[in-house]
Design an enzyme around this catalytic site. Structure first.
Site, PDB file in Angstrom:
ATOM      1  N   CYS A 115       0.972  -1.096   0.110  1.00  0.00           N
ATOM      2  CA  CYS A 115       0.079  -0.176  -0.160  1.00  0.00           C
ATOM      3  C   CYS A 115       0.917   1.349  -0.371  1.00  0.00           C
ATOM      4  O   CYS A 115       0.211   2.015  -0.213  1.00  0.00           O
ATOM      5  CB  CYS A 115      -0.947   0.053   1.043  1.00  0.00           C
ATOM      6  N   HIS A 255      -2.626   6.965   4.134  1.00  0.00           N
ATOM      7  CA  HIS A 255      -2.765   6.591   3.647  1.00  0.00           C
ATOM      8  C   HIS A 255      -4.334   5.580   4.644  1.00  0.00           C
ATOM      9  O   HIS A 255      -4.210   5.388   5.673  1.00  0.00           O
ATOM     10  CB  HIS A 255      -1.725   4.704   3.783  1.00  0.00           C
ATOM     11  N   ASN A 285     -10.112   0.536   2.223  1.00  0.00           N
ATOM     12  CA  ASN A 285      -8.641   0.740   1.935  1.00  0.00           C
ATOM     13  C   ASN A 285      -8.574   0.709   0.732  1.00  0.00           C
ATOM     14  O   ASN A 285      -8.724  -0.608  -0.096  1.00  0.00           O
ATOM     15  CB  ASN A 285      -7.791  -0.260   2.851  1.00  0.00           C
TER      16      ASN A 285
HETATM   17  O1  UT7 Z   1      -3.198  -1.222   3.875  1.00  0.00           O
HETATM   18  C1  UT7 Z   1      -2.474  -2.221   4.710  1.00  0.00           C
HETATM   19  C2  UT7 Z   1      -2.803  -3.118   5.121  1.00  0.00           C
HETATM   20  N1  UT7 Z   1      -3.680  -3.637   6.406  1.00  0.00           N
HETATM   21  C3  UT7 Z   1      -4.462  -2.371   7.179  1.00  0.00           C
HETATM   22  O2  UT7 Z   1      -3.842  -1.908   7.044  1.00  0.00           O
HETATM   23  C4  UT7 Z   1      -5.279  -3.908   8.321  1.00  0.00           C
HETATM   24  C5  UT7 Z   1      -4.267  -3.185   9.943  1.00  0.00           C
HETATM   25  N2  UT7 Z   1      -5.618  -3.902  10.623  1.00  0.00           N
HETATM   26  C6  UT7 Z   1      -6.662  -3.699  11.320  1.00  0.00           C
HETATM   27  O3  UT7 Z   1      -6.821  -2.525  10.473  1.00  0.00           O
HETATM   28  C7  UT7 Z   1      -6.924  -4.397  12.190  1.00  0.00           C
HETATM   29  O4  UT7 Z   1      -5.891  -5.144  12.605  1.00  0.00           O
HETATM   30  C8  UT7 Z   1      -8.774  -5.280  11.518  1.00  0.00           C
HETATM   31  C9  UT7 Z   1      -9.414  -4.485  11.520  1.00  0.00           C
HETATM   32  C10 UT7 Z   1      -7.599  -6.121  10.836  1.00  0.00           C
HETATM   33  C11 UT7 Z   1      -8.945  -5.948  12.881  1.00  0.00           C
HETATM   34  O5  UT7 Z   1      -9.382  -4.661  14.087  1.00  0.00           O
HETATM   35  P1  UT7 Z   1      -8.455  -5.788  15.343  1.00  0.00           P
HETATM   36  O6  UT7 Z   1      -9.173  -4.558  16.774  1.00  0.00           O
HETATM   37  O7  UT7 Z   1      -7.487  -5.701  15.631  1.00  0.00           O
HETATM   38  O8  UT7 Z   1     -10.137  -6.912  15.688  1.00  0.00           O
HETATM   39  P2  UT7 Z   1      -8.638  -8.409  15.965  1.00  0.00           P
HETATM   40  O9  UT7 Z   1      -8.066  -8.694  14.341  1.00  0.00           O
HETATM   41  O10 UT7 Z   1      -8.468  -8.257  17.136  1.00  0.00           O
HETATM   42  O11 UT7 Z   1     -10.377  -8.789  16.602  1.00  0.00           O
HETATM   43  C12 UT7 Z   1     -10.937  -9.366  17.054  1.00  0.00           C
HETATM   44  C13 UT7 Z   1     -12.214  -9.721  17.287  1.00  0.00           C
HETATM   45  C14 UT7 Z   1     -12.219 -11.117  17.162  1.00  0.00           C
HETATM   46  O12 UT7 Z   1     -12.595 -12.111  17.233  1.00  0.00           O
HETATM   47  P3  UT7 Z   1     -12.872 -12.699  18.877  1.00  0.00           P
HETATM   48  O13 UT7 Z   1     -11.670 -13.283  18.429  1.00  0.00           O
HETATM   49  O14 UT7 Z   1     -11.657 -11.608  19.753  1.00  0.00           O
HETATM   50  O15 UT7 Z   1     -13.419 -13.656  19.553  1.00  0.00           O
HETATM   51  C15 UT7 Z   1     -11.954 -11.597  15.188  1.00  0.00           C
HETATM   52  O16 UT7 Z   1     -12.724 -12.782  14.999  1.00  0.00           O
HETATM   53  O17 UT7 Z   1     -12.670  -9.744  16.504  1.00  0.00           O
HETATM   54  C16 UT7 Z   1     -13.473 -10.480  15.103  1.00  0.00           C
HETATM   55  N3  UT7 Z   1     -13.853 -10.046  13.463  1.00  0.00           N
HETATM   56  C17 UT7 Z   1     -14.519  -9.787  13.764  1.00  0.00           C
HETATM   57  N4  UT7 Z   1     -15.642  -9.520  14.141  1.00  0.00           N
HETATM   58  C18 UT7 Z   1     -17.162  -8.926  12.942  1.00  0.00           C
HETATM   59  C19 UT7 Z   1     -12.669 -10.421  12.711  1.00  0.00           C
HETATM   60  N5  UT7 Z   1     -13.282  -9.153  11.831  1.00  0.00           N
HETATM   61  C20 UT7 Z   1     -14.577  -8.957  11.865  1.00  0.00           C
HETATM   62  C21 UT7 Z   1     -15.556  -8.887  11.775  1.00  0.00           C
HETATM   63  N6  UT7 Z   1     -16.255  -9.127  11.533  1.00  0.00           N
HETATM   64  N7  UT7 Z   1     -15.566  -8.515  10.463  1.00  0.00           N
END
Ligand code: UT7
Length: 328
Positions: A115, A255, A285
């Site tokens: 990105c 970004h 994104n």
């Molecule tokens: O351009 C560069 C590309 N990448 C990025 O920029 C991504 C950077 N990272 C992020 O933006 C964040 O880490 C995310 C938005 C991807 C995830 O947010 P988070 O606060 O880091 O959540 P997490 O991955 O720690 O997940 C928390 C919970 C999990 O459930 P449990 O294990 O706590 O029960 C996930 O399974 O949220 C769950 N989860 C969802 N729930 C509902 C993950 N995706 C979803 C979803 N809907 N779409």
């Protein structure tokens, strides 16, 4: 005062089809509430199956060339920053070049830097102009990540959108243009964001398709942890080189990966959110396209004005990261 290379024109294009969080609720186990709270995204633009991503790149490029007051025949170099090219070979650039009807013999290449690709390509373009080798370099950020999105994986499918942004880089009137830049990378983190199959390490096969290895995979929270610190570090280094302080920044165009990352960056830089350009709610994104799309919107609505100090900052797969400080 010497004439520096800078952005003489900016353009953007997004698909017309809108996919809302409510639409995604029907595809995977997610909710508008979760997506909004965790990412700031409300909707994204997604190409239809019969739409050609190159058309977006061509439209964005046309907008940038027109905005710069130039004719396509005046472009003498093209760099396309993308993660997922039109075709593995020959990439995306020849299709954009052909569509724009710019001189067929101009050099072009695709640049892959996650990105951060747009920021990297802008720096390369500025160096080509500085060296006196080329006058008008077109940089296109073109992304159709929906074509590599696993629509069964809620951890990634809610995050990305399709789009294109473009800029024309040329020498600017004295006082304006790119003041400083800082590009960086950390190869030890390559596995955080990847598409496992389809390259030469793991060529496409029936098994790779069955194992869903052609889709984008991401260790989201690991990326999240490093992102703010990486953008802050390169912004501060670039500001130092430009002999400016963070209090002299008029606009940050980050970004657009996650609103929480953007607000955390603003906080670390001690910059009010009013000075940060955000449109992630509407486009999600769009990877290499996110900065030029946000830039064009902020120029069009009159927020960014000639003479303003603007910081562009990104991070992405590789991992790569970097910031550019310019005077608009
Ligand atoms: O351009 C560069 C590309 N990448 C990025 O920029 C991504 C950077 N990272 C992020 O933006 C964040 O880490 C995310 C938005 C991807 C995830 O947010 P988070 O606060 O880091 O959540 P997490 O991955 O720690 O997940 C928390 C919970 C999990 O459930 P449990 O294990 O706590 O029960 C996930 O399974 O949220 C769950 N989860 C969802 N729930 C509902 C993950 N995706 C979803 C979803 N809907 N779409």
């Amino acid at each position: 005062m010497k004439a520096r290379p800078g952005i003489a024109g900016v353009g953007c294009a997004v698909p017309s089809r809108i996919l809302t969080n409510a639409d995604l609720e029907k595809l995977v186990d997610t909710s508008d509430e979760w997506i909004t709270a965790r990412t700031g995204i409300k909707e994204r633009r997604i190409l239809r199956e019969d739409e050609d991503p190159a058309e977006l790149g061509i439209a964005a490029a046309r907008g940038a060339i027109e905005h710069a007051g130039l004719d396509p025949t005046e472009i003498d170099f093209l760099i396309t920053a993308t993660n997922v090219p039109e075709m593995l070979v020959p990439g995306s650039s020849p299709f954009i070049c052909e569509g724009l009807k710019i001189k067929k013999e101009i050099p072009f290449f695709d640049l892959i830097a996650g990105c951060t690709g747009f920021v990297y390509a802008l720096k390369v373009a500025a160096d080509l102009v500085s060296a006196g080798s080329y006058e008008n370099v077109l940089v296109v950020g073109l992304e159709a990540l929906s074509r590599f999105t696993d629509w069964q994986d809620r951890s990634t499918c809610v995050l990305f959108g399709d789009g294109a942004g473009a800029v024309v880089v040329r020498k600017m009137p004295p006082g304006r243009g790119i003041l400083a830049s800082c590009l960086a990378a950390d190869s030890s983190k390559w596995s955080l964001l990847r598409i496992d199959a389809g390259g030469v390490k793991t060529p496409a096969s029936v098994q790779t398709v069955e194992r869903r290895q052609h889709y984008l995979k991401m260790a989201g929270s690991e990326v999240f942890k490093s992102a703010v610190q990486m953008m802050e570090e390169t912004t501060e280094k670039a500001l130092k080189e430009a002999q400016l302080t963070k209090y002299e920044i008029d606009w940050v165009v980050p970004h657009q990966a996650n609103l929480r990352i953007i607000t955390a960056l603003a906080k670390r830089l001690d910059i009010p959110m009013e000075k940060v350009i955000v449109n992630i709610d509407r486009y999600a994104n769009t990877s290499t396209a996110s900065i030029p799309i946000a830039l064009r919107e902020a120029v069009d609505d009159g927020r960014i004005q000639p003479g303003d100090v603007v910081v562009l900052s990104a991070f992405g797969a590789g991992v790569t990261y970097g910031s550019i400080v310019l005077r608009w």
